[in-house]
Motif scaffolding. Structure first.
Motif, PDB file in Angstrom:
ATOM      1  N   ILE A  23      -5.753  81.719   7.662  1.00 21.07           N
ATOM      2  CA  ILE A  23      -4.341  81.308   7.643  1.00 21.07           C
ATOM      3  C   ILE A  23      -4.111  80.207   8.672  1.00 21.07           C
ATOM      4  O   ILE A  23      -3.452  79.195   8.392  1.00 21.07           O
ATOM      5  N   ALA A  24      -4.695  80.388   9.881  1.00 20.63           N
ATOM      6  CA  ALA A  24      -4.547  79.358  10.915  1.00 20.63           C
ATOM      7  C   ALA A  24      -5.146  78.039  10.436  1.00 20.63           C
ATOM      8  O   ALA A  24      -4.574  76.964  10.654  1.00 20.63           O
ATOM      9  N   LEU A  25      -6.278  78.119   9.743  1.00 18.20           N
ATOM     10  CA  LEU A  25      -6.928  76.906   9.238  1.00 18.20           C
ATOM     11  C   LEU A  25      -6.036  76.186   8.227  1.00 18.20           C
ATOM     12  O   LEU A  25      -5.941  74.961   8.221  1.00 18.20           O
ATOM     13  N   ILE A  26      -5.350  76.969   7.372  1.00 18.26           N
ATOM     14  CA  ILE A  26      -4.449  76.355   6.392  1.00 18.26           C
ATOM     15  C   ILE A  26      -3.318  75.626   7.100  1.00 18.26           C
ATOM     16  O   ILE A  26      -2.986  74.483   6.758  1.00 18.26           O
ATOM     17  N   ILE A  27      -2.726  76.284   8.122  1.00 19.71           N
ATOM     18  CA  ILE A  27      -1.630  75.652   8.854  1.00 19.71           C
ATOM     19  C   ILE A  27      -2.126  74.343   9.471  1.00 19.71           C
ATOM     20  O   ILE A  27      -1.471  73.301   9.382  1.00 19.71           O
ATOM     21  N   ILE A  28      -3.330  74.382  10.062  1.00 19.86           N
ATOM     22  CA  ILE A  28      -3.858  73.183  10.725  1.00 19.86           C
ATOM     23  C   ILE A  28      -4.133  72.070   9.723  1.00 19.86           C
ATOM     24  O   ILE A  28      -3.767  70.922   9.941  1.00 19.86           O
ATOM     25  N   THR A  29      -4.762  72.404   8.584  1.00 17.73           N
ATOM     26  CA  THR A  29      -5.064  71.326   7.623  1.00 17.73           C
ATOM     27  C   THR A  29      -3.780  70.749   7.048  1.00 17.73           C
ATOM     28  O   THR A  29      -3.711  69.559   6.770  1.00 17.73           O
ATOM     29  N   THR A  30      -2.744  71.593   6.858  1.00 22.15           N
ATOM     30  CA  THR A  30      -1.480  71.071   6.342  1.00 22.15           C
ATOM     31  C   THR A  30      -0.859  70.105   7.339  1.00 22.15           C
ATOM     32  O   THR A  30      -0.412  69.008   6.970  1.00 22.15           O
ATOM     33  N   MET A  31      -0.844  70.490   8.633  1.00 26.00           N
ATOM     34  CA  MET A  31      -0.314  69.589   9.659  1.00 26.00           C
ATOM     35  C   MET A  31      -1.140  68.316   9.722  1.00 26.00           C
ATOM     36  O   MET A  31      -0.612  67.220   9.908  1.00 26.00           O
ATOM     37  N   LEU A  32      -2.440  68.480   9.546  1.00 25.85           N
ATOM     38  CA  LEU A  32      -3.349  67.342   9.615  1.00 25.85           C
ATOM     39  C   LEU A  32      -3.048  66.324   8.514  1.00 25.85           C
ATOM     40  O   LEU A  32      -2.872  65.139   8.776  1.00 25.85           O
ATOM     41  N   THR A  33      -2.950  66.806   7.270  1.00 25.39           N
ATOM     42  CA  THR A  33      -2.740  65.858   6.172  1.00 25.39           C
ATOM     43  C   THR A  33      -1.342  65.246   6.227  1.00 25.39           C
ATOM     44  O   THR A  33      -1.167  64.101   5.840  1.00 25.39           O
ATOM     45  N   SER A  34      -0.346  66.004   6.702  1.00 27.85           N
ATOM     46  CA  SER A  34       0.997  65.432   6.723  1.00 27.85           C
ATOM     47  C   SER A  34       1.164  64.479   7.909  1.00 27.85           C
ATOM     48  O   SER A  34       1.967  63.558   7.845  1.00 27.85           O
ATOM     49  N   GLY A  35       0.403  64.672   8.979  1.00 31.39           N
ATOM     50  CA  GLY A  35       0.570  63.818  10.147  1.00 31.39           C
ATOM     51  C   GLY A  35      -0.320  62.590  10.135  1.00 31.39           C
ATOM     52  O   GLY A  35      -0.168  61.706  10.965  1.00 31.39           O
ATOM     53  N   LEU A  36      -1.250  62.532   9.178  1.00 29.97           N
ATOM     54  CA  LEU A  36      -2.199  61.426   9.145  1.00 29.97           C
ATOM     55  C   LEU A  36      -1.554  60.195   8.527  1.00 29.97           C
ATOM     56  O   LEU A  36      -1.129  60.220   7.383  1.00 29.97           O
ATOM     57  N   ASP A  37      -1.451  59.146   9.312  1.00 26.37           N
ATOM     58  CA  ASP A  37      -0.801  57.915   8.861  1.00 26.37           C
ATOM     59  C   ASP A  37      -1.879  56.969   8.321  1.00 26.37           C
ATOM     60  O   ASP A  37      -2.507  56.231   9.069  1.00 26.37           O
ATOM     61  N   THR A  38      -2.093  57.014   6.993  1.00 24.14           N
ATOM     62  CA  THR A  38      -3.195  56.264   6.396  1.00 24.14           C
ATOM     63  C   THR A  38      -3.099  54.770   6.694  1.00 24.14           C
ATOM     64  O   THR A  38      -4.107  54.132   7.002  1.00 24.14           O
ATOM     65  N   GLY A  39      -1.882  54.229   6.581  1.00 22.00           N
ATOM     66  CA  GLY A  39      -1.702  52.805   6.828  1.00 22.00           C
ATOM     67  C   GLY A  39      -2.155  52.415   8.224  1.00 22.00           C
ATOM     68  O   GLY A  39      -2.903  51.443   8.414  1.00 22.00           O
TER      69      GLY A  39
END
Lengths: 204, 209
Positions: B176-192
Motif C-alpha cells: 500500500i505504501a508503495l502504491i501511495i509513493i508511485t502515485t505521488m511520483l507519477t503525479s509530481g514528475l514534470d516531464t517537460g
C-alpha cells in the motif's frame, strides 16, 4: 478557429515522445532533442486500431462464454463465468463489490469496444462532430482500460491462496481470453490518434 | 518564427504560444481542454526522494507475505510472486506472464528508471543513456498496474472472507505504501522540465568535450 490553427497546417510537428516542436521545413528525420522518429500523426493509426479492435472483439466472445475460474469443493467442480461470478457476489450480499466487478469486467470492456469502434468510424468517414466532446470520450477510454485487469489479478490471488486438498480454485480458459482483450484494447486506444478527429473538422 | 516559443497540443494539434504556468498553476489547451502542463515545486528533488523510498519499499512489498488464509487448520500465505507461480503451475502461462510483468517487473523497472534519471539530474551528471531511459519510462507508465492489483486484492479478500478467516501481513502494508509513493511520483514528475534539463546537460557535455 479553423483547422488551419493546427500545428501541422502551420508547418510544425510535435515529437511524440518528448513534446519538442520541430519545423517541418527543416525535414529532420528524427527529433533533435530525444532522437525518436518524427511523424505528424501516429503511423497507420486507423488500420492498426481497426486490426486490434477486431481481434479483441473476437476474443471477447470466448472471454464471456467460457469459465474464468472453477471452484473445486470436495471433488465437485463449479465453473464460474465472468457474469456468474458477479451474480454470485451480489447474491451473497456484497453489492458494492459486485457492482465494482461489474463495471470493471463487463461495462468497461464492452463500452470500450463500442467507443473505439465509434471513434474509428468518425475518423474514417470524416463525421462533423463536436470534436472536443469526442476527444474527452477518447481520454476516458484510454484512462479506464487498465482497470479491467482487476479480474485477472483477483484470479491470480484466489488461485494462489485457495489451494488446499479439498478446496481449490482453478483458473479457466476465459482468463487468457479476457487478459488478451484488455491488453489489445489498451494497444488499440494507444494507437488511435485523437488529432485525426480534429483534422477532419471543416469549421471549428 | 522560433519554434521554442510555440507548443502544440498533443491531442488536438492546436498550435499554441508556449505556456509558462507558475508553480501551482495549470495550463490547459483552450480548444480541447487537455492538461498541458502543471509544474510542481522541486520536481527533480521530490522525484529523487520518492524514487529512493519506492525502490526500498519494492523489496518488502515483494518478499513479505501479504494475505494469509486458514482453511481446515491449514494456513496458506501469498506474496506477489506466488500468484504468478500458481497460475504458471496450472498451465496459464500467458496470464502468469502478464501478471508478472504488470505487478512485479514493470513497477520495479519503472521505479529504477525514475531513480536513475532523477539522480542524474539531481547531481547534474550527464549520461548518454538518459534519453533512452526517459523513453522507456514514458512507455512503461501505463503498464504499471499496482493500484489495479490493489483493487484485485480487495475483491479477492471480500470473496474469501465468507469462506475462511484472513490474516494480513507486512507485505500488504508495504505494498500500500508503495502504491501511495508511485502515485505521488507519477503525479509530481514534470516531464517537460525533465526533458529540458536533459537537453541542457547534453549541451553542456558536448561543449566540454
Amino acid at each position: 478557429m479553423t483547422a488551419k490553427a493546427n500545428a501541422l497546417a502551420q508547418g510544425f510537428i510535435r515529437c511524440h515522445d518528448c513534446g519538442y516542436l520541430v519545423k517541418t521545413v527543416d525535414h529532420p528525420p528524427s527529433c533533435p532533442r530525444c532522437d525518436s522518429h518524427l511523424h505528424a500523426r501516429r503511423p497507420h493509426s486507423l488500420q492498426r486500431t481497426t486490426a486490434l479492435l477486431f481481434s479483441s472483439f473476437f476474443l471477447y466472445i470466448p472471454a464471456n462464454i467460457f469459465p474464468i475460474m472453477t471452484v473445486n469443493q470436495f471433488g465437485t467442480g463449479e465453473p464460474n463465468t465472468i457474469a456468474g461470478g458477479i451474480i454470485e457476489l451480489i447474491d451473497s450480499g456484497m453489492l458494492p463489490i459486485g457492482l465494482l466487478v461489474l463495471v470493471a469486467s463487463i461495462l468497461v470492456p464492452s463500452s470500450k469496444l463500442i467507443g473505439i469502434g465509434l471513434l474509428l468510424l468518425c475518423a474514417h468517414f470524416r463525421w462533423q462532430i463536436n470534436a472536443r466532446r469526442w476527444t474527452v470520450m477518447y481520454r476516458v477510454i484510454a484512462f479506464v482500460g487498465r482497470w479491467s485487469m482487476l479480474d485477472i489479478f483477483m484470479i491470480s490471488i484466489l488461485v494462489d491462496l485457495v489451494n488446499f486438498g479439498a478446496v481449490q480454485i482453478i483458473a479457466g480458459p476465459a482468463a487468457t481470453a479476457f487478459a488478451s482483450v484488455v491488453i489489445l484494447t489498451m494497444f488499440a486506444a494507444e494507437n488511435f490518434d485523437p488529432r485525426l478527429l480534429w483534422d477532419n473538422q471543416k469549421n471549428l | 518564427m522560433n519554434s521554442t516559443n510555440y507548443d502544440a497540443c498533443p491531442e488536438c494539434d492546436l498550435l499554441l504560444r508556449s505556456a509558462q504556468p507558475k508553480i501551482g498553476e495549470k495550463a490547459h489547451c483552450p480548444r480541447c481542454g487537455l492538461l498541458l502542463s502543471r509544474p510542481r515545486k522541486q520536481s527533480v528533488e521530490r522525484t529523487f526522494a520518492l524514487s529512493i523510498a519506492g525502490f526500498i519499499l519494492v523489496f518488502p512489498a515483494n518478499l513479505l507475505p501479504m494475505v494469509g488464509i486458514t482453511i481446515l487448520g491449514n494456513v496458506n500465505t501469498g506474496i506477489l510472486l506466488s500468484g504468478v507461480v500458481a497460475l504458471f503451475n496450472e498451465g496459464m502461462v500467458a496470464v502468469a506472464i502478464v501478471v508478472f510483468l504488470a505487478s512485479i517487473l514493470f513497477p520495479l523497472v519503472h521505479i529504477s528508471l525514475s531513480l536513475l534519471i532523477s539522480g542524474h539530474l539531481y547531481f547534474n551528471r550527464h549520461n548518454r543513456f538518459l534519453v533512452g531511459w526517459m523513453h522507456w519510462m514514458h512507455h512503461l507508465d501505463e503498464w504499471v498496474m499496482l493500484e489495479v492489483y490493489m483493487l484485485g486484492i480487495i475483491v479477492a479478500c471480500v470473496k474469501l472472507m465468507a469462506l475462511a478467516p484472513l490474516k494480513f501481513g507486512w507485505g500488504l502494508y508495504a505494498f500500500i505504501a508503495l502504491i501511495i509513493i508511485t502515485t505521488m511520483l507519477t503525479s509530481g514528475l514534470d516531464t517537460g522540465l525533465f526533458w529540458q534539463r536533459i537537453e541542457q546537460l547534453t549541451k553542456e557535455n558536448n561543449h566540454d568535450s
